[in-house]
Design an enzyme around this catalytic site. Structure first.
Site, PDB file in Angstrom:
ATOM      1  N   GLY A  51       0.798  -1.213   0.000  1.00 57.34           N
ATOM      2  CA  GLY A  51       0.000   0.000   0.000  1.00 57.34           C
ATOM      3  C   GLY A  51       0.832   1.265   0.000  1.00 57.34           C
ATOM      4  N   PRO A  65       6.777  -0.270  -3.317  1.00 61.89           N
ATOM      5  CG  PRO A  65       8.623   0.096  -4.691  1.00 61.89           C
ATOM      6  CD  PRO A  65       7.521   0.818  -3.969  1.00 61.89           C
ATOM      7  CG  ASP A  97      -4.477  -1.454   6.713  1.00 60.41           C
ATOM      8  OD1 ASP A  97      -5.644  -1.714   6.350  1.00 60.41           O
ATOM      9  OD2 ASP A  97      -3.564  -1.207   5.914  1.00 60.41           O
TER      10      ASP A  97
END
Length: 851
Positions: A539, A542, A654
């Site tokens: 998110g 990379p 999350d």
């Protein structure tokens, strides 16, 4: 005819109970200051009393036939009656009350309004004051203990709500108001008893082995007098109790912070102090800090465990042991017997706090193997009656017993720490000179020329091999430096000194133990961030596969400048993960800040993330039922550590399938702590910046910004549904009924059709009988985690208990009402959102942005 005033006076005096020996109070009856309730067998007595030298009046229970001044329970602890005009009885709402002379309510048993005429209160021969209404027990004093634990009392922990029944000390000898000290079950759900000084642990009993508490020195089964740990499967509660025939025994938590076992002596008519804790400095919880042991007979009493040294030498020497000890040599994390880690045995130990329990490991050989296979494991113990205990965190509250008390603790050490000879402390060249001179001196004293020649040859071989090794290492270092120089051109790399170190920028000591990488080292590891090394797109940027100078495989997370994770989120992630050590959390190896670059270096997970398997039509076949159940359990354990057991109490915020990484054995590890938050003692907090992923966020968090550990519980429930079904929650819609994943789960569970919900792959990999039971339990559990209101969701500790028990049946969930009915394409990727609340003087606007 009697005068009116005389009739009124008669009513006043006749309104108390007529019989002084009564054991019950009925509606309309009140106990006045001079009246008493006496249990049917004349064992216990209830009435008004004044403690010590106080003139205040309280309603309490004490012994009737002996030790009549020993108060066992107090009703109005916080609000005394200031004179002798008080009354005790049943109020108009059917509850028990204590009233003062002005008829003001000073104390009430509370609860719902009850039919007044159906209420009756009785003092039983166990010393329990029971309020019955409509034939059922509505309230009892045994559920609300004061400072005394009595036979038949079941004081414990509700495994669903996590509500704990505490014994609480008096403030002083003359004041029964709740004091600073309390005694309760371990809120984490272990079989330990804790004493608390405020909200800080003061003493703990150690685990229960079905006969004794193993942390209490010289405790023997005869001592416990019928103590038992209940079978909490049916009641969802865990509590200790002891038998009714021990009425001459009591446990009291004194106002000065001691738990005492008292026994009544008829021959002397006084209480005998049989045992008390804590009575020595080493009994105090974690007296010597982490990774250290406390010995009362020693001077000083604190010493670091084998393989450890003081974290702060100056503080330690000054007698301040709070910072504890740290390892001298890092664990090698390789198999024993090949120069890797091993164990040293510590005898007669009060085992450390915060262990993981493996009751299925029923032999002593499996326990060390389990520990060695886990790089986070620091020690293990095998205890008869309990099983295998493994510690994956700092070792806390260790006491060294003399004599036969305690258990054996097997402490994990690096191979070099286990060697009989001390590790070298001088340079290799100096050791080489010493070795050469030693051999030559031996040769000079040899009696024969042949021996001298042989020794000389050995010297030449040793020198040659050593010189060759030095040359090889020099050449290898030269090649590495050349490669770093080559890769530096990819990103305009600077020298090591040009890389900004995060601890220097933050000017904090929190990250001092974290390995700080130069940008050159990162470039070398990733071949200049080569596309051939790219293994994923997170998110925030990379992720590359890397290889360190010593050949270790790495996962390198390079945060993009447009990712939305700024320096604060980056520092937050580094700060959190550097302090976390658990088998089900991804391990952070290092970090780097260079100009605009923010980079995190993790342990490499060869199987990548859970979503890569779960939502792939081919790879999902590798996830049989046992593997999925293990993943569910591992995630739950990781969350328990974050919420309860870690040095920092953390909300992840999350949790989703792409943030669950899988090691080579398919064990789950929670990752990505960029949005995690540390929380204190508050059950709930709020934010104006809501971050998370559609489909995983709890309704109170997504809509109002309120988050707590129960927010993670909600996300865990979504994950369980996805693991069971193999479908994404935020993109699935039933083709026939138009239901999303949560409402579909509820419908099928409610109709007893749980097996229709699961991934067809699961049905092919497990026995149908056992599968149906475990799937139904997991679906029920997931729906409990997805309850609309946070208080209706279980804690993660309760979740683990239900997952690990074969017989615990979770309570039925309520139907979800906040589950969205929005339709998404089946191929749509998960959308992560950020909600930013922007406030002005007169308006509040919420902006929704995707990332």
């Amino acid at each position: 005819m009697a005068p009116a005033w005389l009739l009124s006076l008669a009513i006043i005096f006749l309104s108390p109970l007529i019989s002084q020996a009564a054991d019950t109070i009925n509606p309309g009856e009140f106990l006045r200051d001079v009246d008493r309730l006496i249990s049917p067998g004349s064992i216990f007595e209830l009435g008004f009393f004044s403690p010590g030298q106080s003139s205040h009046r309280y309603v309490g229970i004490w012994y009737h036939d002996f030790s009549t001044d020993t108060v066992l329970w107090v009703a109005n602890r916080r609000e005394p009656v200031l004179d002798h005009g008080g009354a005790f009885g049943i109020a108009a709402d059917g509850n028990l009350v204590v009233l003062d002379a002005a008829n003001r309510t000073l104390w009430s048993s509370g609860g719902a309004t009850l039919p007044f005429n159906n209420s009756v209160v009785q003092l039983t021969d166990s010393g329990n004051l029971v309020l019955n209404n409509s034939g059922g027990v509505r309230w009892q004093s045994f559920d609300h203990p004061s400072d005394t634990y009595m036979p038949g009392m079941k004081v414990g922990l509700d495994l669903i709500t996590r509500e704990n029944q505490n014994m609480t000390s008096w403030t002083s000898e003359n004041d029964p108001a709740p004091g600073n000290f309390s005694l309760s079950m371990d809120p984490r759900g272990s079989t330990q008893i804790f004493m608390w000084d405020g909200d800080r642990p003061r003493w703990r009993s150690g685990l229960w082995n079905s006969q004794i508490f193993i942390g209490i020195k010289n405790m023997v089964p005869q001592y416990i007098y019928g103590f038992k740990l209940n079978n909490f499967v049916q009641e969802h509660r865990m509590y200790f109790y002891y038998d009714q025939f021990n009425s001459s025994h009591r446990y009291v938590l004194s106002w000065d912070g001691l738990v005492k076992h008292m026994i009544w002596r008829n021959d002397t008519s006084e209480w005998l102090l049989y045992w008390s804790q804590p009575t020595t400095p080493c009994d105090i919880y974690n007296k010597c800090g982490k990774n250290a042991g406390c010995t009362d007979e020693a001077s000083p009493i604190c010493s670091c465990l084998a393989g450890f040294q003081p974290a702060s030498g100056d503080e330690w020497d000054a007698g301040n042991w709070s910072s504890g000890c740290v390892r001298k040599t890092a664990l090698g994390c390789s198999a024993a017997g090949s120069g890797g880690d091993g164990f040293t045995r510590l005898r007669s130990i009060k085992l450390p706090d915060t262990s993981d329990w493996f009751p299925d490991l029923l032999d002593t050989s499996s326990c060390p193997d389990k520990c060695l296979r886990n790089c986070s494991c620091t020690a293990y113990a095998y205890v008869t009656g309990i099983g295998c205990l493994i510690w994956g965190v700092d070792l806390l509250d260790i006491q060294m017993f003399s004599g036969d008390g305690g258990e054996d603790l097997f402490l994990r050490l690096a191979g070099s720490e286990l060697s009989e000879s001390p590790p070298p402390t001088r340079s290799s060249s100096h050791n080489h000179i010493i070795l050469t001179n030693f051999i030559l001196s031996v040769a000079a004293t040899s009696k024969t020329r042949t021996q001298t020649i042989i020794i000389a040859v050995i010297v030449v071989l040793v020198v040659s091999i050593f010189s060759g090794s030095l040359f090889f290492l020099w050449k290898r270092r030269r090649r590495i430096q050349e490669r770093v120089s080559t890769y530096s051109s990819f990103g305009g790399a600077a020298s090591v000194s040009d890389s900004i170190r995060i601890d220097e920028e933050r000017n904090e000591e929190e990250l001092s133990e974290l390995q700080l990488w130069s940008f050159d080292s990162v470039l070398f590891a990733t071949k200049g961030f080569s596309d051939s090394e790219l293994i994923g797109e997170g998110g925030f940027g990379p992720v590359y596969k890397g290889t360190s100078f010593d050949g270790q495989e790495l996962a390198v997370k390079r945060l993009s400048r447009s990712s939305g994770q700024g320096i604060e989120e980056f520092k937050n992630e580094v700060k959190l993960i550097s302090k976390l050590q658990h088998r089900n959390l991804v391990r952070l190896l290092g970090c780097c800040i260079h100009k605009q670059e923010k980079i995190l270096i993790y342990e490499y997970m060869p199987n990548k993330s859970l979503d890569a398997f779960l939502f792939d039509s081919t790879k999902r076949t590798l996830l049989d039922w046992n593997t999925r159940y293990t993943i569910i359990e591992g995630i739950a354990r990781g969350l328990v550590y974050l919420h309860r057991d870690s040095r920092l109490r953390i909300i992840h915020r999350d949790l989703k399938a792409s943030n669950i990484l899988l090691d080579k054995e398919m064990n789950p590890k929670i990752s990505d702590f960029g949005m995690a938050r540390i929380f204190g003692n508050d059950d709930e907090t709020s934010t104006k910046r809501v971050v998370g992923t559609f489909g995983y966020m709890a309704p109170e968090y997504a809509m109002q910004g309120y988050f707590s550990t129960k927010s993670d519980v909600y996300s865990f429930g979504v994950l369980v549904l996805e693991i069971l079904s193999g479908k994404r929650n935020n993109s699935y819609r039933h083709p026939e009924w138009g239901l999303n994943l949560i409402t579909l789960a509820w419908k099928l569970w409610n109709e007893g059709r749980a097996m229709e919900f699961i991934d067809p792959v699961i049905k092919e990999s497990a026995n149908s009988t056992s599968l149906k039971s475990s799937v139904t339990k997991c679906l029920n559990l997931a729906l409990l985690c997805l309850q609309d209101h946070p208080n209706d969701r279980p804690s993660m500790a309760a979740v683990v208990v239900m997952l690990e028990s074969e017989t615990v049946v979770p309570t039925p969930p309520r139907p979800p009402t906040f589950a969205t009915d929005r339709s998404f394409s089946e191929t749509e990727e998960s959308s992560t959102v950020e909600l930013k609340a922007i406030s002005s003087a007169s308006v509040s606007i919420t902006m929704l942005t995707g990332r």
